[in-house]
Write a protein that holds these residues in place. Structure first.
Motif, short mmCIF file in Angstrom:
data_model
loop_
_atom_site.label_atom_id
_atom_site.label_comp_id
_atom_site.label_asym_id
_atom_site.label_seq_id
_atom_site.Cartn_x
_atom_site.Cartn_y
_atom_site.Cartn_z
N SER A 250 106.39 29.05 48.62
CA SER A 250 107.75 28.91 47.82
C SER A 250 107.80 27.97 47.16
O SER A 250 109.59 28.42 46.29
CB SER A 250 108.55 27.81 49.54
OG SER A 250 107.66 29.08 50.48
N SER B 113 99.56 28.88 57.20
CA SER B 113 99.13 27.43 56.99
C SER B 113 100.18 26.86 55.93
O SER B 113 101.42 27.37 55.71
CB SER B 113 97.53 27.98 56.16
OG SER B 113 98.22 28.05 55.07
N ALA B 114 100.08 25.60 55.43
CA ALA B 114 100.72 24.63 53.98
C ALA B 114 100.76 25.92 52.67
O ALA B 114 101.44 25.71 52.10
CB ALA B 114 100.14 23.64 53.94
N ASN B 115 99.52 26.40 52.75
CA ASN B 115 100.00 27.69 52.04
C ASN B 115 101.26 28.56 51.60
O ASN B 115 101.70 29.02 50.53
CB ASN B 115 99.17 29.38 51.60
CG ASN B 115 97.72 28.14 51.47
OD1 ASN B 115 97.72 27.11 50.42
ND2 ASN B 115 96.43 28.94 51.64
N TYR C 23 93.38 27.63 43.88
CA TYR C 23 94.18 26.62 43.79
C TYR C 23 93.62 25.68 42.25
O TYR C 23 95.06 26.02 40.71
CB TYR C 23 94.55 25.15 44.42
CG TYR C 23 94.61 25.07 46.07
CD1 TYR C 23 95.84 26.60 46.30
CD2 TYR C 23 93.50 24.91 46.72
CE1 TYR C 23 95.73 26.24 47.81
CE2 TYR C 23 93.57 25.12 47.84
CZ TYR C 23 94.69 25.34 48.65
OH TYR C 23 95.51 25.97 50.03
N SER D 46 106.51 35.94 53.81
CA SER D 46 105.03 34.96 53.76
C SER D 46 105.34 34.78 55.61
O SER D 46 104.55 35.50 56.09
CB SER D 46 105.53 34.12 53.28
OG SER D 46 105.18 33.91 51.88
N LEU E 224 104.00 27.22 52.53
CA LEU E 224 105.47 26.48 51.69
C LEU E 224 105.22 26.08 50.54
O LEU E 224 105.78 26.01 49.47
CB LEU E 224 105.18 24.70 52.72
CG LEU E 224 105.97 25.26 54.67
CD1 LEU E 224 105.48 23.69 54.07
CD2 LEU E 224 107.06 25.33 54.17
N LEU E 225 103.69 25.90 50.46
CA LEU E 225 103.31 26.18 48.75
C LEU E 225 103.98 27.16 48.05
O LEU E 225 103.95 26.71 46.80
CB LEU E 225 101.81 25.55 48.73
CG LEU E 225 101.33 25.81 47.08
CD1 LEU E 225 101.83 24.50 46.31
CD2 LEU E 225 100.01 25.79 47.15
N SER F 200 94.56 30.63 48.69
CA SER F 200 93.56 28.99 47.98
C SER F 200 92.37 29.20 46.91
O SER F 200 91.95 28.46 47.43
CB SER F 200 92.98 28.72 49.28
OG SER F 200 93.42 28.84 50.47
#
Length: 248
Positions: A136, A129-131, A215, A118, A133-134, A213
């Motif tokens: 992972s 973006s935080a995506n 979700y 990523s 980490l998400l 995104s």
């Protein structure tokens, strides 16, 4: 604690194996670079949706996890084919403890693979973006599926056989039936139905949903994958228990 000690030993075995960094980290990055360059070199109107950076990153992250099957299968099969596993049977570990000990060192690898892929995709236009980490975190479930497949194969077959099954056969199955390289809906028919029934396409869909995104689609896709993973993991434990009784 005994399973953790066994897991620590297996982690060291993985670190000694040169295949781990090559196929686990480097190969997905090579695919990401090549496909990104190919997509950027063709006219914009001819760009493939599957190779747009968000979709491509999710696909490559999911495909990279396939190699966890090979790693887990080789760990189990090599131990079974040597006197080491016989000595292990004298320990108080239960079959589930052995399988957990083989599984634990590979879970962080799934997270690391996804994280590295990523972050590398940022070079080709993926937005930070935080995506990331998400993704992972989400990769743990598909990673567990592929680890479980490897554990089952490693318990059932020799180290030479698992190289073929988890290296060539599983890699091709996950590639052709996961919607990574081409749109399966264009093929349709029985092929599309089989792909939808198997877990591979759902691994890809879950990770793509993260980067796009979307979700609301993550949990339904992960539940499909988790169902397969739990069943296969349970089969690996039961088969390992049977092997223990036969070898003693």
């Amino acid at each position: 604690m005994k399973a953790l000690a066994f897991a620590a030993r297996n982690a060291k075995e993985l670190q000694r194996d040169i295949l781990t960094p090559i196929f686990g980290i480097a190969f997905p990055l090579v695919l990401l670079v090549l496909l990104s360059i190919i997509n950027s070199s063709i006219p914009e109107e001819a760009h493939m949706t599957l190779f747009e950076i968000k979709s491509l990153t999710g696909g490559i992250c999911a495909f990279g996890l396939v190699f966890l099957s090979l790693f887990s299968a080789l760990l189990v099969a090599k131990d079974r084919c040597t006197a080491f596993i016989i000595r292990l049977y004298t320990s108080p570990l239960k079959p589930s403890g052995y399988i957990i000990g083989y599984t634990l060192p590979l879970i962080p690898m799934a997270v690391l693979q996804t994280l590295v892929t990523s972050l590398s995709a940022l070079i080709f236009g993926l937005e930070f973006s935080a995506n990331i980490l998400l993704a992972s975190v989400v990769s743990i479930v598909p990673g567990f599926l592929y680890i479980s497949i490897g554990l089952l194969c490693g318990t059932a077959f020799s180290d030479k056989m698992v190289g073929v099954l988890c290296g060539a056969v599983l890699t091709n199955l996950s590639a052709w039936l996961s919607n990574i390289w081409f749109d399966i809906s264009l093929v349709g028919g029985a092929f599309e139905k089989i792909a939808g029934f198997l877990p591979f396409i759902h691994c890809v869909n879950a990770l793509r949903a993260v980067f796009e995104s979307d979700y609301s689609q993550i949990i339904p896709e992960l539940l499909w994958v988790a169902g397969y993973a739990v069943v296969i993991f349970a089969c690996a434990v039961l088969l390992f228990n049977r092997r223990m009784k036969q070898d003693k």
